[in-house]
Design a protein around this motif. Structure first.
Motif, mmCIF file in Angstrom:
data_model
loop_
_atom_site.group_PDB
_atom_site.id
_atom_site.type_symbol
_atom_site.label_atom_id
_atom_site.label_comp_id
_atom_site.label_asym_id
_atom_site.label_seq_id
_atom_site.Cartn_x
_atom_site.Cartn_y
_atom_site.Cartn_z
ATOM 1 N N GLU A 99 65.684 -8.393 40.888
ATOM 2 C CA GLU A 99 65.786 -9.813 41.245
ATOM 3 C C GLU A 99 66.697 -9.963 42.471
ATOM 4 O OE1 GLU A 99 68.123 -12.085 38.495
ATOM 5 O OE2 GLU A 99 67.431 -14.017 39.256
ATOM 6 N N ASN B 283 65.059 -11.309 26.770
ATOM 7 C CA ASN B 283 66.424 -11.214 27.251
ATOM 8 C C ASN B 283 66.952 -12.541 27.748
ATOM 9 O OD1 ASN B 283 67.467 -8.215 27.481
ATOM 10 N ND2 ASN B 283 65.245 -8.215 27.816
ATOM 11 N N SER C 29 72.266 -8.246 31.209
ATOM 12 C CA SER C 29 70.955 -8.392 31.845
ATOM 13 C C SER C 29 71.003 -8.678 33.343
ATOM 14 C CB SER C 29 70.122 -9.478 31.148
ATOM 15 O OG SER C 29 69.864 -9.115 29.816
ATOM 16 N N PRO D 222 56.475 -3.568 26.199
ATOM 17 C CA PRO D 222 57.008 -4.673 27.005
ATOM 18 C C PRO D 222 56.674 -6.010 26.346
ATOM 19 C CG PRO D 222 55.122 -3.658 28.104
ATOM 20 C CD PRO D 222 55.432 -2.814 26.915
ATOM 21 N N GLN E 162 63.097 -4.655 19.454
ATOM 22 C CA GLN E 162 62.389 -3.650 20.256
ATOM 23 C C GLN E 162 61.865 -2.515 19.392
ATOM 24 O OE1 GLN E 162 65.466 -3.151 23.139
ATOM 25 N NE2 GLN E 162 64.174 -3.858 24.816
ATOM 26 N N LYS E 163 62.671 -2.126 18.446
ATOM 27 C CA LYS E 163 62.257 -1.040 17.565
ATOM 28 C C LYS E 163 61.044 -1.495 16.739
ATOM 29 C CE LYS E 163 64.010 2.221 14.268
ATOM 30 N NZ LYS E 163 64.873 2.342 13.092
ATOM 31 N N PHE F 51 65.547 -11.377 32.427
ATOM 32 C CA PHE F 51 64.470 -10.767 33.208
ATOM 33 C C PHE F 51 63.144 -10.727 32.468
ATOM 34 C CE2 PHE F 51 64.134 -6.674 31.119
ATOM 35 C CZ PHE F 51 65.366 -6.517 30.520
ATOM 36 N N ASP F 52 63.189 -10.836 31.148
ATOM 37 C CA ASP F 52 61.926 -11.038 30.427
ATOM 38 C C ASP F 52 62.188 -11.961 29.244
ATOM 39 O OD1 ASP F 52 62.944 -9.554 28.331
ATOM 40 O OD2 ASP F 52 61.618 -7.826 28.603
ATOM 41 N N PRO G 233 54.113 0.094 31.808
ATOM 42 C CA PRO G 233 55.528 -0.164 32.057
ATOM 43 C C PRO G 233 56.286 -0.542 30.778
ATOM 44 C CG PRO G 233 54.223 -2.069 32.699
ATOM 45 C CD PRO G 233 53.246 -1.024 32.235
ATOM 46 N N TYR G 234 57.587 -0.374 30.806
ATOM 47 C CA TYR G 234 58.495 -0.824 29.745
ATOM 48 C C TYR G 234 59.369 -1.935 30.316
ATOM 49 C CZ TYR G 234 56.747 3.359 27.566
ATOM 50 O OH TYR G 234 55.904 4.290 27.032
ATOM 51 N N ALA G 235 60.176 -2.536 29.449
ATOM 52 C CA ALA G 235 61.018 -3.645 29.910
ATOM 53 C C ALA G 235 61.804 -3.235 31.152
ATOM 54 C CB ALA G 235 61.976 -4.056 28.795
ATOM 55 N N LYS H 75 68.418 -7.582 19.797
ATOM 56 C CA LYS H 75 67.330 -7.184 20.691
ATOM 57 C C LYS H 75 66.863 -5.770 20.357
ATOM 58 C CE LYS H 75 67.977 -5.802 25.115
ATOM 59 N NZ LYS H 75 68.584 -5.893 26.464
ATOM 60 N N ILE I 154 68.460 -2.316 34.233
ATOM 61 C CA ILE I 154 68.118 -3.675 33.827
ATOM 62 C C ILE I 154 68.069 -3.735 32.301
ATOM 63 C CG2 ILE I 154 66.367 -5.492 34.014
ATOM 64 C CD1 ILE I 154 65.414 -4.095 36.607
ATOM 65 N N ASP J 115 69.808 -7.962 36.875
ATOM 66 C CA ASP J 115 68.502 -7.425 37.266
ATOM 67 C C ASP J 115 68.509 -7.070 38.745
ATOM 68 O OD1 ASP J 115 65.889 -6.971 37.988
ATOM 69 O OD2 ASP J 115 65.087 -8.816 37.122
#
Ligand code: SF4
Ligand code: SF4
Ligand code: SF4
Ligand code: SF4
Ligand code: SF4
Lengths: 316, 360
Positions: free
Chosen positions: B336, A31, B331, A117, A110-111, A27-28, B142-144, A106, B325, B333
């Motif tokens: 999606e 990931n 993962s 994001p 992230q940390k 999704f990003d 926003p965050y992931a 991951k 998510i 989503d």
């Protein structure tokens, strides 16, 4: 790069199998997610990079038809263990082996980027560059890899049908594998109790660790949830959580292939693999057995010898 | 009572401790690398740096709660007879949920429709809910995985909150949303906030603009695609049937009830259940109305985006917090998947088993 080779191999094996299980972007950019390939058009989506952390071999026992699966060195131990335990039919699996120089965690990335994001991720040899709204950050792969990679003994898959690149040998000393366990063993009982209590107290009993574990074979019939036998209640007290983790750990004695999936997937960031590694270390001392390295081996808990060389009680 | 205020950053602890004078404060506390809502005590470290791993749902709707306790007792007059003594408690202390995000606060409003705003209100949830004040921190961005804007919320949404705080220079701009919130504003460390109002508004707007919106506006779910087994099988083949997505969700409210008994005493407890578990709705007869993984997964998405809205005037039972998510082991989503369902060109034939490739 071996990504190209990986795609070629997938295209080549696809006609002979129902599905090829590999990784694609998620999704990003930070990931990746599994892709179940059934047609050549999907192959372009395949990725191979240090974000491909998931051990895809875990999907094998539930497949009904012949499949191919992409595995890193450590992931291949799952397949070896499945072979030892008769959980898969080797003839129904095409193993695409990937010699691996290490992956990233991951959570550690992230940390390191303050949980911002992620807009983009690129890899150069030995480092990962992450773009976030506040700028770019380059991290050394060695600093953000999961513990298992720091002591990786099997960078090249142990079993495979095809290899995406030349085999590589481990440059890590064998003693490094249990370094974290040894460190824990050096603490007092009270310290260890406090450590595990503070960790397991965070558990929400979501069972992601169990369901992601390739060697957890009971899954839906887990005694952590059954009413009969009623060994654990549904309360969320520390006792019950610890009991669940003890069950998981004991059922993995001499079976845990140290893939680290349980720990990777835990949403509460609990180091759940530690207990299992500790037990594996004991199994190694007692039975001189390492899970998932030789398809011809028999797991010690699958055999019964009246005399065990290292268990004194039997010699009384 | 003022409904606007300013709280300097260094006064957060003091503020939380003041809130805790006559109430249990649930705050996002840092434990190792994990942020969890815990009942605040001065030894704990509050972190507002990112949304907590868990939503604050458990403060009002605990993961496990004793509905009643029971004890079997011999009747002295007729020894062959057993009496059972029952005790139930809904005498909950006042509470504050501090430092949740707008998606977390909105989560409570989703559960309210089911547990409070009905003829058969749940006495446990209702009482706790009435007793709780919700002080929310707006997100800076926003965050992931976040998609709150896509489901009608936003990083500065007020829904479900009594007070909202927006990060501004050196501290937080506070705004009371309800009367409960106004009471909070009278605490002594709250300063005059009027000079920060415009800045806060700007920050809120900037954050809102940065959130993704994964669905076309007002798009309906395609009933044909929703009914297609091929579609569901295809989108969930990687799912591990764990409970991470539901246990971390601020809106999931399914529960199980079990009696946990030891000899003559025991408790009837209610604990969170998850539609992703194989034995969810497994019946005593052995019949399982949702025996396949994809059927349970369809329940999760359907519940949030189809059945719940049908029942409650179009309200969506997902606040777009992104946790399912962000923390899904593989993962998956949900945005999606809903995006496929709401695609005006959605065509089940594209997902047919013999044309699996058409997805891409
Ligand atoms: S343990 Fe070895 S094979 Fe596994 S991911 Fe790390 S470096 Fe690669
Ligand atoms: S217990 Fe953890 S490390 Fe061991 S096989 Fe299972 S998932 Fe892998
Ligand atoms: S994944 Fe983590 S939180 Fe979930 S049951 Fe396992 S240890 Fe507990
Ligand atoms: S968290 Fe992910 S893998 Fe687990 S049940 Fe939910 S969708 Fe499936
Ligand atoms: S469904 Fe997922 S994104 Fe929506 S509220 Fe629940 S956890 Fe958050």
């Amino acid at each position: 790069m071996s990504t190209q080779k990986l795609k070629e191999i997938i295209k080549q094996v696809l006609p002979d199998v129902e599905t090829v299980i590999c990784w694609q972007e998620g999704f990003d950019k930070l990931n990746v997610t599994p892709i179940f390939i059934t047609s050549p058009e999907q192959v372009d989506q395949v990725v191979w990079n240090p974000l491909c952390a998931q051990n895809l071999a875990g999907y094998l026992p539930s497949q009904k038809k012949k499949v191919a699966v992409a595995v890193k060195g450590c992931d291949s131990r799952t397949i070896v263990q499945y072979m030892q335990e008769g959980l898969i039919d080797r003839d129904n699996v095409v193993i695409i082996g990937i010699p691996c120089k290490g992956i990233v965690s991951k959570k550690k990335v992230q940390k390191a980027i303050g949980n911002e994001p992620v807009e983009d991720v690129t890899f150069t040899d030995g480092s990962i560059k992450v773009k976030t709204p506040s700028g770019e950050k380059t991290l050394s792969l060695a600093d953000v890899c999961p513990t298992k990679c720091t002591s990786c003994q099997f960078p090249t898959p142990i079993v495979y049908d095809q290899l995406t690149a030349d085999a590589i040998k481990s440059d890590k000393p064998a003693e490094s594998v249990y370094a974290d366990v040894v460190e824990l063993e050096g603490k007092t009982l009270e310290e260890r109790k406090a450590y595990f209590a503070s960790q397991f107290d965070k558990c929400i009993r979501c069972y992601a660790c169990r369901n992601a574990c390739p060697m957890c074979v009971c899954q839906d019939s887990c005694i952590a949830e059954t009413r009969d036998p009623h060994w654990i209640t549904q309360k969320n007290s520390l006792d019950e959580k610890v009991m669940f983790h003890m069950i998981h750990a004991l059922h993995l004695a001499g079976r845990c292939v140290e893939c680290g999936e349980c720990e990777r997937v835990c949403p509460m960031e609990i180091p759940v693999a530690k207990l299992k590694k500790k037990i594996n270390k004991e199994m190694k001392d007692l039975f001189d057995y390492t899970p998932g390295v030789n398809p011809e081996d028999k797991p010690p808990m699958y055999t019964f010898n009246v005399d065990e060389a290292k268990i004194k009680e039997h010699k009384l | 009572m003022a409904d606007k205020g300013y709280l300097p950053k260094e006064k957060i602890k003091e503020f939380v401790e003041a809130l805790g004078k006559d109430a249990a404060v649930y705050a996002p506390c840092l434990e190792g690398d994990t942020i969890i809502f815990r009942q605040y005590t001065p030894d704990k470290e509050i972190s507002l740096d990112r949304p907590a791993n868990t939503p604050p749902k458990g403060a009002i709707y605990p993961q496990c709660e004793t509905l009643l306790s029971f004890e079997f007792k011999k009747d002295a007059a007729t020894p062959q007879k057993m009496d059972v003594e029952l005790k139930a408690n809904t005498d909950f202390p006042k509470a504050v949920v501090f430092g949740g995000r707008p998606c977390d606060a909105k989560g409570f409003t989703v559960i309210d429709r089911v547990f409070v705003n009905t003829d058969t209100a749940d006495p446990y949830y209702k009482k706790r809910r009435e007793n709780t004040t919700i002080v929310t921190k707006c997100c800076n961005g926003p965050y992931a995985g976040c998609f709150c804007v896509g489901v009608g919320g936003g990083p500065a949404s007020r829904e479900g909150s009594d007070v909202v705080m927006t990060e501004v220079e050196g501290g937080y701009y506070l705004e009371a949303v309800t009367d409960k919130g106004k009471a909070v504003m009278s605490l002594p460390m709250i300063q005059d906030g009027s000079s920060y109002e415009a800045k806060a508004k700007q920050a809120n707007e900037k954050a809102t603009a940065a959130v993704r919106n994964p669905f076309p506006a007002d798009a309906k779910i395609s009933p044909e695609l929703f009914d297609s087994g091929d579609f569901w099988e295809r989108v969930v083949d990687k799912c591990l049937s764990c409970g991470a997505c539901t246990f971390l969700c601020p809106t999931c409210y399914c529960f199980n009830i079990t009696d946990e008994q030891a000899i003559t005493t025991g408790e009837r407890i209610r604990s969170w259940d998850s539609c992703m578990f194989q034995h969810f709705t497994l019946e005593t007869s052995g019949h399982n109305p949702r025996p396949a993984k994809y059927k349970r997964f369809r329940n999760r998405v359907g519940h949030k985006f189809a059945y719940y809205p049908e029942k409650y005037d179009g309200a969506i039972a997902c606040t777009g917090c992104g946790r399912c998510i962000r923390y899904c082991p593989v993962s998956v989503d949900i945005s999606e998947i809903v995006g496929y369902l709401k695609d005006p060109k959605a065509d089940p034939k594209q997902w047919a088993a013999d044309k699996k490739d058409a997805k891409n």
